[in-house]
Design a protein around this motif. Structure first.
Motif, PDB file in Angstrom:
ATOM      1  N   PRO A  14       0.803  -1.217   0.000  1.00 11.47           N
ATOM      2  CA  PRO A  14       0.000   0.000   0.000  1.00 11.47           C
ATOM      3  C   PRO A  14       0.846   1.282   0.000  1.00 11.47           C
ATOM      4  CG  PRO A  14      -0.059  -1.001   2.168  1.00 11.47           C
ATOM      5  CD  PRO A  14       0.722  -1.922   1.275  1.00 11.47           C
ATOM      6  N   ILE A  15       2.140   1.159   0.312  1.00  7.73           N
ATOM      7  CA  ILE A  15       3.016   2.325   0.271  1.00  7.73           C
ATOM      8  C   ILE A  15       4.196   2.021  -0.652  1.00  7.73           C
ATOM      9  CG2 ILE A  15       2.374   3.164   2.565  1.00  7.73           C
ATOM     10  CD1 ILE A  15       4.871   1.990   3.702  1.00  7.73           C
ATOM     11  N   VAL A  61       8.314   0.971  17.946  1.00  6.34           N
ATOM     12  CA  VAL A  61       8.822   1.411  16.642  1.00  6.34           C
ATOM     13  C   VAL A  61       8.302   0.569  15.475  1.00  6.34           C
ATOM     14  CG1 VAL A  61      10.906   2.383  17.640  1.00  6.34           C
ATOM     15  CG2 VAL A  61      10.951   0.048  16.783  1.00  6.34           C
ATOM     16  N   GLN A  62       7.532  -0.467  15.766  1.00  7.20           N
ATOM     17  CA  GLN A  62       7.028  -1.336  14.699  1.00  7.20           C
ATOM     18  C   GLN A  62       6.265  -0.557  13.636  1.00  7.20           C
ATOM     19  OE1 GLN A  62       4.380  -4.395  16.017  1.00  7.20           O
ATOM     20  NE2 GLN A  62       3.825  -4.999  13.956  1.00  7.20           N
ATOM     21  N   ASN A  63       5.323   0.263  14.043  1.00  8.15           N
ATOM     22  CA  ASN A  63       4.532   1.011  13.064  1.00  8.15           C
ATOM     23  C   ASN A  63       5.372   2.027  12.317  1.00  8.15           C
ATOM     24  OD1 ASN A  63       2.240  -0.429  13.627  1.00  8.15           O
ATOM     25  ND2 ASN A  63       1.480   1.029  15.120  1.00  8.15           N
ATOM     26  N   ALA A  64       6.389   2.568  12.971  1.00 11.66           N
ATOM     27  CA  ALA A  64       7.271   3.507  12.273  1.00 11.66           C
ATOM     28  C   ALA A  64       8.046   2.781  11.170  1.00 11.66           C
ATOM     29  CB  ALA A  64       8.243   4.144  13.253  1.00 11.66           C
ATOM     30  N   ILE A  65       8.321   1.515  11.368  1.00 12.93           N
ATOM     31  CA  ILE A  65       9.064   0.744  10.366  1.00 12.93           C
ATOM     32  C   ILE A  65       8.152   0.305   9.227  1.00 12.93           C
ATOM     33  CG2 ILE A  65      10.291  -1.430   9.957  1.00 12.93           C
ATOM     34  CD1 ILE A  65      11.522  -1.140  12.717  1.00 12.93           C
ATOM     35  N   ILE A  66       6.975  -0.226   9.552  1.00 11.83           N
ATOM     36  CA  ILE A  66       6.125  -0.784   8.495  1.00 11.83           C
ATOM     37  C   ILE A  66       5.033   0.159   8.013  1.00 11.83           C
ATOM     38  CG2 ILE A  66       6.546  -3.157   9.197  1.00 11.83           C
ATOM     39  CD1 ILE A  66       3.730  -3.152  10.463  1.00 11.83           C
ATOM     40  N   GLY A  67       4.758   1.233   8.735  1.00 10.67           N
ATOM     41  CA  GLY A  67       3.699   2.145   8.334  1.00 10.67           C
ATOM     42  C   GLY A  67       2.338   1.472   8.420  1.00 10.67           C
ATOM     43  N   ASP A  68       1.482   1.765   7.449  1.00 12.02           N
ATOM     44  CA  ASP A  68       0.139   1.161   7.422  1.00 12.02           C
ATOM     45  C   ASP A  68       0.128  -0.132   6.625  1.00 12.02           C
ATOM     46  OD1 ASP A  68      -0.896   3.213   8.914  1.00 12.02           O
ATOM     47  OD2 ASP A  68      -1.401   4.431   7.165  1.00 12.02           O
ATOM     48  N   ASP A  69       1.260  -0.755   6.516  1.00 13.26           N
ATOM     49  CA  ASP A  69       1.412  -1.931   5.655  1.00 13.26           C
ATOM     50  C   ASP A  69       1.454  -3.196   6.497  1.00 13.26           C
ATOM     51  OD1 ASP A  69       2.028  -3.766   3.752  1.00 13.26           O
ATOM     52  OD2 ASP A  69       3.914  -2.851   3.133  1.00 13.26           O
ATOM     53  N   ASN A  70       0.526  -4.099   6.247  1.00 13.31           N
ATOM     54  CA  ASN A  70       0.532  -5.403   6.904  1.00 13.31           C
ATOM     55  C   ASN A  70       0.789  -6.531   5.912  1.00 13.31           C
ATOM     56  OD1 ASN A  70       0.057  -4.494   9.521  1.00 13.31           O
ATOM     57  ND2 ASN A  70      -2.136  -4.350   9.155  1.00 13.31           N
ATOM     58  N   SER A  71       1.269  -6.193   4.735  1.00 10.49           N
ATOM     59  CA  SER A  71       1.485  -7.220   3.712  1.00 10.49           C
ATOM     60  C   SER A  71       2.744  -8.019   4.000  1.00 10.49           C
ATOM     61  CB  SER A  71       1.595  -6.571   2.329  1.00 10.49           C
ATOM     62  OG  SER A  71       2.788  -5.826   2.233  1.00 10.49           O
ATOM     63  N   VAL A  72       2.784  -9.226   3.470  1.00 13.47           N
ATOM     64  CA  VAL A  72       3.961 -10.072   3.602  1.00 13.47           C
ATOM     65  C   VAL A  72       5.148  -9.414   2.895  1.00 13.47           C
ATOM     66  CG1 VAL A  72       4.943 -12.315   2.971  1.00 13.47           C
ATOM     67  CG2 VAL A  72       2.610 -12.180   3.841  1.00 13.47           C
ATOM     68  N   SER A  73       4.892  -8.866   1.717  1.00 13.74           N
ATOM     69  CA  SER A  73       5.965  -8.205   0.961  1.00 13.74           C
ATOM     70  C   SER A  73       6.551  -7.049   1.757  1.00 13.74           C
ATOM     71  CB  SER A  73       5.430  -7.671  -0.376  1.00 13.74           C
ATOM     72  OG  SER A  73       4.942  -8.716  -1.158  1.00 13.74           O
ATOM     73  N   GLY A  74       5.693  -6.247   2.363  1.00 14.44           N
ATOM     74  CA  GLY A  74       6.157  -5.114   3.155  1.00 14.44           C
ATOM     75  C   GLY A  74       6.987  -5.571   4.340  1.00 14.44           C
ATOM     76  N   GLY A  75       6.574  -6.642   5.011  1.00 16.84           N
ATOM     77  CA  GLY A  75       7.326  -7.190   6.135  1.00 16.84           C
ATOM     78  C   GLY A  75       8.689  -7.705   5.700  1.00 16.84           C
ATOM     79  N   ILE A  76       8.728  -8.379   4.564  1.00 13.04           N
ATOM     80  CA  ILE A  76       9.995  -8.904   4.050  1.00 13.04           C
ATOM     81  C   ILE A  76      10.932  -7.765   3.662  1.00 13.04           C
ATOM     82  CG2 ILE A  76      11.042 -10.183   2.132  1.00 13.04           C
ATOM     83  CD1 ILE A  76       8.574 -12.062   2.292  1.00 13.04           C
ATOM     84  N   ILE A  77      10.392  -6.745   3.018  1.00  5.25           N
ATOM     85  CA  ILE A  77      11.225  -5.594   2.629  1.00  5.25           C
ATOM     86  C   ILE A  77      11.762  -4.891   3.874  1.00  5.25           C
ATOM     87  CG2 ILE A  77      11.187  -3.302   1.558  1.00  5.25           C
ATOM     88  CD1 ILE A  77       9.189  -4.488  -0.491  1.00  5.25           C
ATOM     89  N   GLY A  78      10.909  -4.696   4.890  1.00  6.41           N
ATOM     90  CA  GLY A  78      11.340  -4.062   6.134  1.00  6.41           C
ATOM     91  C   GLY A  78      12.409  -4.880   6.838  1.00  6.41           C
ATOM     92  N   ALA A  79      12.202  -6.204   6.928  1.00  8.19           N
ATOM     93  CA  ALA A  79      13.180  -7.077   7.575  1.00  8.19           C
ATOM     94  C   ALA A  79      14.494  -7.075   6.802  1.00  8.19           C
ATOM     95  CB  ALA A  79      12.634  -8.502   7.680  1.00  8.19           C
ATOM     96  N   PHE A  80      14.410  -7.163   5.480  1.00  9.73           N
ATOM     97  CA  PHE A  80      15.618  -7.151   4.651  1.00  9.73           C
ATOM     98  C   PHE A  80      16.387  -5.837   4.855  1.00  9.73           C
ATOM     99  CE2 PHE A  80      17.810  -5.819   0.806  1.00  9.73           C
ATOM    100  CZ  PHE A  80      18.682  -6.886   0.639  1.00  9.73           C
ATOM    101  N   THR A  81      15.667  -4.734   4.902  1.00 11.43           N
ATOM    102  CA  THR A  81      16.322  -3.434   5.066  1.00 11.43           C
ATOM    103  C   THR A  81      17.010  -3.329   6.418  1.00 11.43           C
ATOM    104  OG1 THR A  81      14.669  -2.432   3.625  1.00 11.43           O
ATOM    105  CG2 THR A  81      15.949  -0.940   5.001  1.00 11.43           C
ATOM    106  N   LEU A  82      16.349  -3.791   7.482  1.00 13.04           N
ATOM    107  CA  LEU A  82      16.976  -3.769   8.804  1.00 13.04           C
ATOM    108  C   LEU A  82      18.248  -4.612   8.829  1.00 13.04           C
ATOM    109  CD1 LEU A  82      14.001  -3.990  11.324  1.00 13.04           C
ATOM    110  CD2 LEU A  82      15.652  -2.143  11.108  1.00 13.04           C
ATOM    111  N   LEU A  83      18.167  -5.814   8.269  1.00 12.69           N
ATOM    112  CA  LEU A  83      19.350  -6.676   8.235  1.00 12.69           C
ATOM    113  C   LEU A  83      20.451  -6.068   7.374  1.00 12.69           C
ATOM    114  CD1 LEU A  83      17.573 -10.133   7.953  1.00 12.69           C
ATOM    115  CD2 LEU A  83      18.824  -9.243   9.920  1.00 12.69           C
TER     116      LEU A  83
END
Length: 195
Positions: A14-15, A61-83
């Motif tokens: 969504p973002i 800080v979870q919402n600051a990282i993922i925003g309004d996105d609860n998608s699997v793709s968004g979670g994977i992108i966020g996790a990949f970026t943190l790592l």
């Protein structure tokens, strides 16, 4: 197909992707800075209050990282970026000891030759009881048995005794007994067999 809307909903972002990458980077850098400002105590997790803060921090800080996105793709992108940002920071710090000292700080000596440094305890917001608990966990009964105790930049404690701790003495005794047993076994193996 019935599964298509479910899969579309799970993987639709969504973002924009760039926002998904920038958010975790900003939060990561902010957390590193805040933990540096608030001190090593937060990393040491000495009491239940500090543990609650660290556990709540991730949820905060979870919402600051993922925003309004609860998608699997968004979670994977966020996790990949943190790592990825953590991998990059670790590599940069590995190559630059000066930058590492600037970001992580230096260790703080809390006990010198059996004497507690009250100013260091106050600076690190540690109580005498918390320090005593640390040295007890390391196998020392009293402060006067400790030659040096340091709070490392990563929040761990280095404790060096004037004499070996009880645990170290027991360990050394055990090693001596194992060595004696090995010699006995070797001697038994070299003995000629009697029938």
């Amino acid at each position: 197909m019935i599964l298509t809307p479910a899969f579309d909903h799970m993987f639709q972002l969504p973002i924009p992707i760039i926002e998904k990458v920038v958010r975790p980077v900003i939060v990561y850098l902010a957390l590193v800075l805040l933990l540096r400002i608030f001190g090593k105590r937060e990393l040491a997790q000495l009491n239940p209050f500090d543990l609650v803060v660290l556990l709540s921090l991730s949820n905060t800080v979870q919402n600051a990282i993922i925003g309004d996105d609860n998608s699997v793709s968004g979670g994977i992108i966020g996790a990949f970026t943190l790592l990825a940002i953590n991998w990059l920071v670790v590599r940069v710090l590995f190559r630059s000891p000066r930058l590492t000292r600037a970001l992580e700080g230096r260790s703080v000596v809390l006990i010198r030759d059996g004497n507690i440094d009250g100013k260091a305890l106050q600076h690190e917001a540690l109580t005498r009881e918390e320090l005593i608990e640390v040295i007890h966990r390391q196998g020392y009964e009293h402060v006067h048995e400790v030659h040096r105790c340091e709070l490392e930049p990563n929040g761990s404690f280095y404790v060096e005794g004037k004499d070996p701790s009880i645990a170290d003495k027991r360990h050394d005794e055990l090693l001596l007994k194992l060595e004696a047993l090995n010699k006995e076994i070797a001697a038994l193996r070299t003995r000629p067999a009697t029938t």
